[in-house]
Design a protein around this motif. Structure first.
Motif, PDB file in Angstrom:
ATOM      1  N   UNK A 287      52.115 -64.248  65.153  1.00 20.06           N
ATOM      2  CA  UNK A 287      52.577 -63.237  66.112  1.00 20.06           C
ATOM      3  C   UNK A 287      52.710 -61.877  65.426  1.00 20.06           C
ATOM      4  N   UNK A 288      53.181 -61.890  64.180  1.00 15.73           N
ATOM      5  CA  UNK A 288      53.371 -60.648  63.441  1.00 15.73           C
ATOM      6  C   UNK A 288      52.030 -59.944  63.195  1.00 15.73           C
ATOM      7  N   UNK A 289      51.025 -60.686  62.770  1.00 14.75           N
ATOM      8  CA  UNK A 289      49.700 -60.101  62.505  1.00 14.75           C
ATOM      9  C   UNK A 289      49.094 -59.520  63.770  1.00 14.75           C
ATOM     10  N   UNK A 290      49.286 -60.217  64.891  1.00 16.96           N
ATOM     11  CA  UNK A 290      48.776 -59.718  66.168  1.00 16.96           C
ATOM     12  C   UNK A 290      49.452 -58.398  66.538  1.00 16.96           C
ATOM     13  N   UNK A 291      50.740 -58.315  66.278  1.00 22.18           N
ATOM     14  CA  UNK A 291      51.499 -57.085  66.571  1.00 22.18           C
ATOM     15  C   UNK A 291      51.000 -55.929  65.706  1.00 22.18           C
ATOM     16  N   UNK A 292      50.730 -56.209  64.433  1.00 23.74           N
ATOM     17  CA  UNK A 292      50.332 -55.151  63.508  1.00 23.74           C
ATOM     18  C   UNK A 292      48.980 -54.523  63.879  1.00 23.74           C
ATOM     19  N   UNK A 293      48.141 -55.255  64.618  1.00 22.69           N
ATOM     20  CA  UNK A 293      46.825 -54.728  64.996  1.00 22.69           C
ATOM     21  C   UNK A 293      46.943 -53.551  65.974  1.00 22.69           C
ATOM     22  N   UNK A 294      48.014 -53.525  66.734  1.00 21.74           N
ATOM     23  CA  UNK A 294      48.192 -52.456  67.736  1.00 21.74           C
ATOM     24  C   UNK A 294      49.485 -51.663  67.522  1.00 21.74           C
ATOM     25  N   UNK A 295      50.071 -51.777  66.349  1.00 21.69           N
ATOM     26  CA  UNK A 295      51.383 -51.160  66.138  1.00 21.69           C
ATOM     27  C   UNK A 295      51.312 -49.637  66.179  1.00 21.69           C
ATOM     28  N   UNK A 296      50.167 -49.051  65.807  1.00 25.56           N
ATOM     29  CA  UNK A 296      50.072 -47.586  65.834  1.00 25.56           C
ATOM     30  C   UNK A 296      50.255 -47.039  67.245  1.00 25.56           C
ATOM     31  N   UNK A 297      49.717 -47.765  68.226  1.00 21.54           N
ATOM     32  CA  UNK A 297      49.897 -47.349  69.626  1.00 21.54           C
ATOM     33  C   UNK A 297      51.361 -47.475  70.033  1.00 21.54           C
ATOM     34  N   UNK A 298      51.995 -48.568  69.611  1.00 20.49           N
ATOM     35  CA  UNK A 298      53.410 -48.773  69.932  1.00 20.49           C
ATOM     36  C   UNK A 298      54.274 -47.674  69.334  1.00 20.49           C
ATOM     37  N   UNK A 299      53.947 -47.242  68.118  1.00 19.91           N
ATOM     38  CA  UNK A 299      54.725 -46.184  67.470  1.00 19.91           C
ATOM     39  C   UNK A 299      54.566 -44.850  68.195  1.00 19.91           C
ATOM     40  N   UNK A 300      53.381 -44.584  68.730  1.00 21.71           N
ATOM     41  CA  UNK A 300      53.175 -43.366  69.512  1.00 21.71           C
ATOM     42  C   UNK A 300      54.045 -43.394  70.766  1.00 21.71           C
ATOM     43  N   UNK A 301      54.098 -44.532  71.436  1.00 18.67           N
ATOM     44  CA  UNK A 301      54.925 -44.663  72.635  1.00 18.67           C
ATOM     45  C   UNK A 301      56.405 -44.490  72.296  1.00 18.67           C
ATOM     46  N   UNK A 302      56.828 -45.000  71.154  1.00 17.81           N
ATOM     47  CA  UNK A 302      58.219 -44.860  70.753  1.00 17.81           C
ATOM     48  C   UNK A 302      58.556 -43.404  70.455  1.00 17.81           C
ATOM     49  N   UNK A 303      57.613 -42.689  69.858  1.00 20.48           N
ATOM     50  CA  UNK A 303      57.830 -41.260  69.609  1.00 20.48           C
ATOM     51  C   UNK A 303      57.938 -40.492  70.924  1.00 20.48           C
ATOM     52  N   UNK A 304      57.137 -40.876  71.900  1.00 14.15           N
ATOM     53  CA  UNK A 304      57.201 -40.223  73.204  1.00 14.15           C
ATOM     54  C   UNK A 304      58.548 -40.501  73.884  1.00 14.15           C
ATOM     55  N   UNK A 305      59.045 -41.712  73.732  1.00 14.78           N
ATOM     56  CA  UNK A 305      60.341 -42.053  74.316  1.00 14.78           C
ATOM     57  C   UNK A 305      61.455 -41.232  73.661  1.00 14.78           C
ATOM     58  N   UNK A 306      61.367 -41.039  72.350  1.00 13.30           N
ATOM     59  CA  UNK A 306      62.354 -40.207  71.656  1.00 13.30           C
ATOM     60  C   UNK A 306      62.318 -38.774  72.176  1.00 13.30           C
TER      61      UNK A 306
END
Length: 347
Positions: A287-306
């Protein structure tokens, strides 16, 4: 003839004459009515002249009673907004909104200045001492006229307002949900001072209040991370944020934080070392490896939420989409949010 005299004698009127008494011939009833009439006349005189004894609650100016436009409660509300604006300052004053005791504030109207004097008690975050923060507001529009001597005034309001100890209400935001557990977002730069300790404390708080709080972590890259870009590169610096984001989605996030703290010194870590820490923490590595493949997109969304929540203090929390706080005041902010939900549900 005798019978006629007898009949006439029966028809003669009888007059009873009472002797003059000490009341001039008046009985008690008449005396009571006279006294009542005198009292009513005196009361009418007092009411007719009552305006001359009115006291001006707000004060007088040139012999004229002054009536302020706003109320003490509105002046204190303006103080809450002004204090919240300090959260965007790059100084220790940014902590002021989270240590102010708005429920103990006092507002006084100054008639000769047409201004409100508002005194807000606060707790010194470094000494624990109770102090006062004083501000002056124009009664015309409740804008800040003057802050405490030798204190920087905020350049502009931030759209926030201090509503309780450790709790700042965000402008135009509604609660995420009206049922428990309430969502809590933690915004943190992994390289901010005490970031790992604050994340560990948040994880422990979440575990202790699992029925009330649904904690999620949002990793942002502020000036703390940017200062490392030159030496380690953007990708090498942000890799730690990616690992934290994927680890935080799993139940053993607290274990990951604990193991990471043992080797972390404030500088970016290599991918191989981070992977070893994740594996040793008991994470589901598939599950962790699968998450890491798209984590850059998730981090962009988190920055937008901030950005949406106008996060200016790092680390900080947003409770139930409506209130912001800092790690030291998380319990107070969550308690306030829950009380507001309970009050709403009872209406």
């Amino acid at each position: 003839m005798a019978s006629i005299n007898k009949r006439d004698k029966k028809q003669e009127p009888v007059f009873l004459v009472k002797p003059v008494s000490r009341h001039g011939g008046l009985d008690n009833l008449h005396i009571s009515l006279i006294v009542l009439a005198v009292l009513l006349a005196a009361l009418a005189f007092v009411l007719a002249n009552f305006h001359s004894t009115v006291v001006c609650a707000a004060g007088e100016l040139n012999g004229t009673c002054i009536t302020p436009i706003h109320t003490p409660a509105q002046a204190i509300g303006a103080a809450g907004k002004a204090i919240a604006a300090y959260s965007s300052l790059n100084s220790t004053l940014a902590l002021l909104p989270y240590y102010s005791l708005m429920n103990e504030s006092v507002a006084s109207y100054i008639a000769n200045r047409n201004e409100w004097l508002v005194t807000v008690p606060y707790i010194d975050p470094f000494t624990g001492e109770h102090l006062n923060f004083t501000m002056m507001f124009y009664d015309s529009n409740l804008t800040l006229a003057q802050a405490l001597t030798q204190t920087i005034m905020p350049s502009a309001y931030s759209g926030k307002s201090v509503v309780a100890l450790g709790t700042v209400e965000l402008q135009g935001r509604s609660p995420c949900t009206y049922t428990s557990p309430v969502p809590v977002y933690m915004f943190v730069d992994p390289y901010a001072p005490s970031a790992l300790q604050d994340m560990a404390a948040a994880a422990n708080f979440s575990a202790a209040h699992a029925s009330e709080v649904n904690m999620s972590y949002k990793f942002i890259f502020s000036s703390y991370a940017i200062s490392r870009y030159k030496q380690y590169g953007v990708n090498g610096t942000q890799l730690l944020g990616g690992y934290l984001a994927c680890a935080s989605a799993q139940p053993r996030f607290a274990q990951f934080i604990g193991n990471l703290s043992a080797v972390y010194s404030g500088s970016p870590l290599s991918g191989s070392l981070l992977y070893q820490i994740a594996n040793a923490s008991g994470l589901d590595m598939g599950e962790f490896s699968s998450c890491m493949q798209n984590v850059s997109v998730a981090l962009v969304h988190q920055a937008q939420l901030a950005y949406i929540y106008n996060v200016t203090v790092n680390p900080s929390f947003v409770v139930n989409c409506k209130y912001s706080t800092i790690p030291q005041q998380l319990g107070n902010a969550v308690g306030y949010a829950l009380n507001q939900l309970n009050a709403t549900s009872k209406k």
